[in-house]
Design a protein around this motif. Structure first.
Motif, PDB file in Angstrom:
ATOM      1  N   ASP A  87       0.854  -1.374   0.117  1.00 50.73           N
ATOM      2  CA  ASP A  87       0.376  -0.120  -0.092  1.00 50.73           C
ATOM      3  C   ASP A  87       1.033   1.437   0.217  1.00 50.73           C
ATOM      4  O   ASP A  87       0.474   2.307  -0.468  1.00 50.73           O
ATOM      5  CB  ASP A  87      -1.071   0.200   1.129  1.00 50.73           C
ATOM      6  CG  ASP A  87      -2.122  -1.141   1.199  1.00 50.73           C
ATOM      7  OD1 ASP A  87      -2.411  -1.322   0.248  1.00 50.73           O
ATOM      8  OD2 ASP A  87      -1.894  -1.034   1.804  1.00 50.73           O
ATOM      9  N   ALA A  88       2.201   0.697   0.733  1.00 49.72           N
ATOM     10  CA  ALA A  88       2.570   2.588   0.709  1.00 49.72           C
ATOM     11  C   ALA A  88       3.732   2.442  -0.745  1.00 49.72           C
ATOM     12  O   ALA A  88       4.257   3.388  -0.968  1.00 49.72           O
ATOM     13  CB  ALA A  88       3.496   2.310   1.512  1.00 49.72           C
ATOM     14  N   LEU A  89       3.806   2.063  -1.856  1.00 47.09           N
ATOM     15  CA  LEU A  89       4.140   1.886  -2.709  1.00 47.09           C
ATOM     16  C   LEU A  89       3.130   3.156  -3.841  1.00 47.09           C
ATOM     17  O   LEU A  89       2.113   2.972  -3.851  1.00 47.09           O
ATOM     18  CB  LEU A  89       4.029   0.686  -3.943  1.00 47.09           C
ATOM     19  CG  LEU A  89       5.086  -0.348  -3.029  1.00 47.09           C
ATOM     20  CD1 LEU A  89       5.183  -1.884  -3.219  1.00 47.09           C
ATOM     21  CD2 LEU A  89       6.793   0.479  -2.619  1.00 47.09           C
ATOM     22  N   PRO A  90       3.917   3.614  -4.630  1.00 51.19           N
ATOM     23  CA  PRO A  90       3.261   4.132  -6.145  1.00 51.19           C
ATOM     24  C   PRO A  90       2.636   3.573  -7.038  1.00 51.19           C
ATOM     25  O   PRO A  90       3.271   2.401  -6.561  1.00 51.19           O
ATOM     26  CB  PRO A  90       4.330   5.198  -6.460  1.00 51.19           C
ATOM     27  CG  PRO A  90       5.654   4.548  -6.169  1.00 51.19           C
ATOM     28  CD  PRO A  90       5.715   3.875  -5.219  1.00 51.19           C
ATOM     29  N   GLY A  91       1.822   4.446  -7.624  1.00 50.40           N
ATOM     30  CA  GLY A  91       0.263   3.426  -8.273  1.00 50.40           C
ATOM     31  C   GLY A  91       0.912   1.621  -8.670  1.00 50.40           C
ATOM     32  O   GLY A  91       0.530   1.496  -8.617  1.00 50.40           O
ATOM     33  N   ARG A  92       2.351   2.374  -9.887  1.00 58.09           N
ATOM     34  CA  ARG A  92       3.125   1.658 -10.875  1.00 58.09           C
ATOM     35  C   ARG A  92       3.472   0.329 -10.037  1.00 58.09           C
ATOM     36  O   ARG A  92       3.019  -0.512 -10.651  1.00 58.09           O
ATOM     37  CB  ARG A  92       3.248   2.069 -11.805  1.00 58.09           C
ATOM     38  CG  ARG A  92       2.488   2.704 -12.817  1.00 58.09           C
ATOM     39  CD  ARG A  92       2.060   1.375 -14.188  1.00 58.09           C
ATOM     40  NE  ARG A  92       1.734   3.099 -15.249  1.00 58.09           N
ATOM     41  CZ  ARG A  92       0.659   2.273 -16.176  1.00 58.09           C
ATOM     42  NH1 ARG A  92      -0.236   1.887 -15.690  1.00 58.09           N
ATOM     43  NH2 ARG A  92       0.754   3.371 -16.769  1.00 58.09           N
ATOM     44  N   LEU A  93       3.948   0.861  -9.292  1.00 57.78           N
ATOM     45  CA  LEU A  93       4.785  -0.176  -8.197  1.00 57.78           C
ATOM     46  C   LEU A  93       3.814  -1.386  -7.655  1.00 57.78           C
ATOM     47  O   LEU A  93       3.738  -1.988  -7.499  1.00 57.78           O
ATOM     48  CB  LEU A  93       5.651   0.468  -7.602  1.00 57.78           C
ATOM     49  CG  LEU A  93       7.252  -0.445  -7.247  1.00 57.78           C
ATOM     50  CD1 LEU A  93       7.711  -0.914  -9.060  1.00 57.78           C
ATOM     51  CD2 LEU A  93       7.743   0.571  -6.644  1.00 57.78           C
ATOM     52  N   ARG A  94       2.847  -0.698  -6.799  1.00 61.90           N
ATOM     53  CA  ARG A  94       1.834  -1.741  -6.318  1.00 61.90           C
ATOM     54  C   ARG A  94       0.725  -2.561  -7.468  1.00 61.90           C
ATOM     55  O   ARG A  94       0.245  -3.601  -6.665  1.00 61.90           O
ATOM     56  CB  ARG A  94       0.787  -0.177  -5.693  1.00 61.90           C
ATOM     57  CG  ARG A  94      -0.054  -0.710  -4.962  1.00 61.90           C
ATOM     58  CD  ARG A  94      -1.637   0.162  -4.485  1.00 61.90           C
ATOM     59  NE  ARG A  94      -0.326   1.422  -3.817  1.00 61.90           N
ATOM     60  CZ  ARG A  94      -1.231   2.582  -3.838  1.00 61.90           C
ATOM     61  NH1 ARG A  94      -2.176   2.694  -4.974  1.00 61.90           N
ATOM     62  NH2 ARG A  94      -0.487   3.582  -3.614  1.00 61.90           N
ATOM     63  N   GLN A  95       0.274  -1.979  -8.223  1.00 58.53           N
ATOM     64  CA  GLN A  95      -0.700  -2.880  -8.838  1.00 58.53           C
ATOM     65  C   GLN A  95       1.225  -3.680  -9.859  1.00 58.53           C
ATOM     66  O   GLN A  95       0.501  -5.068  -9.448  1.00 58.53           O
ATOM     67  CB  GLN A  95      -0.935  -2.243 -10.415  1.00 58.53           C
ATOM     68  CG  GLN A  95      -1.311  -2.644 -11.704  1.00 58.53           C
ATOM     69  CD  GLN A  95      -1.214  -1.864 -12.965  1.00 58.53           C
ATOM     70  OE1 GLN A  95      -1.406  -1.063 -12.846  1.00 58.53           O
ATOM     71  NE2 GLN A  95      -2.655  -3.017 -13.647  1.00 58.53           N
ATOM     72  N   ALA A  96       2.751  -3.808 -10.131  1.00 62.33           N
ATOM     73  CA  ALA A  96       2.872  -4.723 -10.531  1.00 62.33           C
ATOM     74  C   ALA A  96       3.035  -6.126  -8.747  1.00 62.33           C
ATOM     75  O   ALA A  96       3.412  -6.434  -9.183  1.00 62.33           O
ATOM     76  CB  ALA A  96       5.033  -4.188 -10.390  1.00 62.33           C
ATOM     77  N   ALA A  97       3.213  -5.419  -7.618  1.00 62.73           N
ATOM     78  CA  ALA A  97       3.830  -6.175  -7.054  1.00 62.73           C
ATOM     79  C   ALA A  97       2.329  -7.721  -5.927  1.00 62.73           C
ATOM     80  O   ALA A  97       2.352  -7.699  -6.161  1.00 62.73           O
ATOM     81  CB  ALA A  97       3.524  -4.949  -5.376  1.00 62.73           C
ATOM     82  N   ARG A  98       0.915  -5.942  -6.872  1.00 62.75           N
ATOM     83  CA  ARG A  98      -0.270  -7.008  -6.594  1.00 62.75           C
ATOM     84  C   ARG A  98      -0.337  -8.282  -7.589  1.00 62.75           C
ATOM     85  O   ARG A  98      -0.719  -9.552  -7.536  1.00 62.75           O
ATOM     86  CB  ARG A  98      -1.539  -6.476  -6.639  1.00 62.75           C
ATOM     87  CG  ARG A  98      -1.373  -4.908  -5.588  1.00 62.75           C
ATOM     88  CD  ARG A  98      -2.777  -4.554  -4.877  1.00 62.75           C
ATOM     89  NE  ARG A  98      -2.483  -3.704  -4.135  1.00 62.75           N
ATOM     90  CZ  ARG A  98      -4.157  -2.825  -4.058  1.00 62.75           C
ATOM     91  NH1 ARG A  98      -4.715  -1.988  -5.000  1.00 62.75           N
ATOM     92  NH2 ARG A  98      -4.204  -2.575  -3.537  1.00 62.75           N
ATOM     93  N   ILE A  99      -0.150  -7.598  -8.859  1.00 65.65           N
ATOM     94  CA  ILE A  99       0.178  -8.498 -10.337  1.00 65.65           C
ATOM     95  C   ILE A  99       1.127 -10.026  -9.767  1.00 65.65           C
ATOM     96  O   ILE A  99       0.950 -11.333  -9.822  1.00 65.65           O
ATOM     97  CB  ILE A  99       0.643  -7.651 -11.093  1.00 65.65           C
ATOM     98  CG1 ILE A  99      -0.545  -7.344 -11.664  1.00 65.65           C
ATOM     99  CG2 ILE A  99       1.028  -9.322 -12.271  1.00 65.65           C
ATOM    100  CD1 ILE A  99      -0.377  -5.898 -13.328  1.00 65.65           C
ATOM    101  N   THR A 100       1.846  -9.376  -9.693  1.00 62.30           N
ATOM    102  CA  THR A 100       3.679 -11.017  -9.104  1.00 62.30           C
ATOM    103  C   THR A 100       2.954 -11.526  -7.532  1.00 62.30           C
ATOM    104  O   THR A 100       2.694 -12.538  -7.400  1.00 62.30           O
ATOM    105  CB  THR A 100       4.186 -10.118  -8.113  1.00 62.30           C
ATOM    106  OG1 THR A 100       5.008  -9.025  -9.393  1.00 62.30           O
ATOM    107  CG2 THR A 100       5.809 -10.439  -7.742  1.00 62.30           C
ATOM    108  N   ALA A 101       2.007 -11.007  -6.588  1.00 62.29           N
ATOM    109  CA  ALA A 101       1.651 -11.787  -5.605  1.00 62.29           C
ATOM    110  C   ALA A 101       0.345 -12.050  -6.689  1.00 62.29           C
ATOM    111  O   ALA A 101       0.744 -14.051  -5.721  1.00 62.29           O
ATOM    112  CB  ALA A 101       1.346 -11.264  -4.746  1.00 62.29           C
TER     113      ALA A 101
END
Length: 174
Positions: A87-101
């Motif tokens: 949740d602390a990550l910026p938009g694109r990085l947050r999306q990439a982290a969620r997709i990775t998970a």
């Protein structure tokens, strides 16, 4: 969201809701049956001779309820998760982290489908002690629920790629 992907996402959400509409009543009826079987077990032990099959049915129902309710919890985003770092990550990085998970979940569920199916085959010759039920039916819940969770993960990945977020049920905090 582009207009060409909107019908696909609607179809995927309908399938998700259809699965939910099947699993939820099955879990409810199974819980009611579990309560009934355990009550019968207690009453029969106290007042009469114990009914032998009740313990086995309660155990099998609990296994099925656990897996099926777990799929519902996953679909609603209710499994325990530590999200403060994502949740602390910026938009694109947050999306990439969620997709990775979600890709990790998808890979694990695909592996669980194959492992569960193989385990079902190995246990197919074993019969339960009192009901003489093939243990294949007991262990079938593992690959079934893994396939459903894999489907939910795939839909969430597609939604993240197209919209940048998943459905509202996944986004609600606990």
């Amino acid at each position: 969201m582009t207009t060409s992907t909107q019908p696909l996402l609607k179809l995927l959400r309908r399938i998700e809701h259809g699965l939910d509409a099947i699993i939820q009543p099955v879990v409810f009826v199974s819980m009611a049956a579990l309560i009934g079987v355990i009550t019968l077990q207690i009453v029969s032990r106290v007042l009469f001779t114990a009914v032998g099959w009740t313990e086995e049915v309660a155990r099998f129902l609990l296994v099925w309820i656990t897996f099926l309710a777990g799929t519902l919890a996953f679909q609603r985003g209710r499994h325990i998760a530590v999200t403060f770092a994502v949740d602390a990550l910026p938009g694109r990085l947050r999306q990439a982290a969620r997709i990775t998970a979600l890709l990790i979940v998808l890979a694990f569920m695909i592996a669980l489908i194959f492992i569960g199916y193989r385990y079902m085959q190995v246990q197919s010759f074993q019969k339960s002690a009192s009901l003489r039920l093939s243990m294949t039916y007991v262990y079938a819940v593992m690959p079934i629920c893994a396939a459903i969770i894999a489907w939910y993960s795939l839909v969430d990945i597609i939604e993240l790629l197209v919209n940048g977020k998943t459905t509202q049920a996944q986004e609600e905090p606990l």
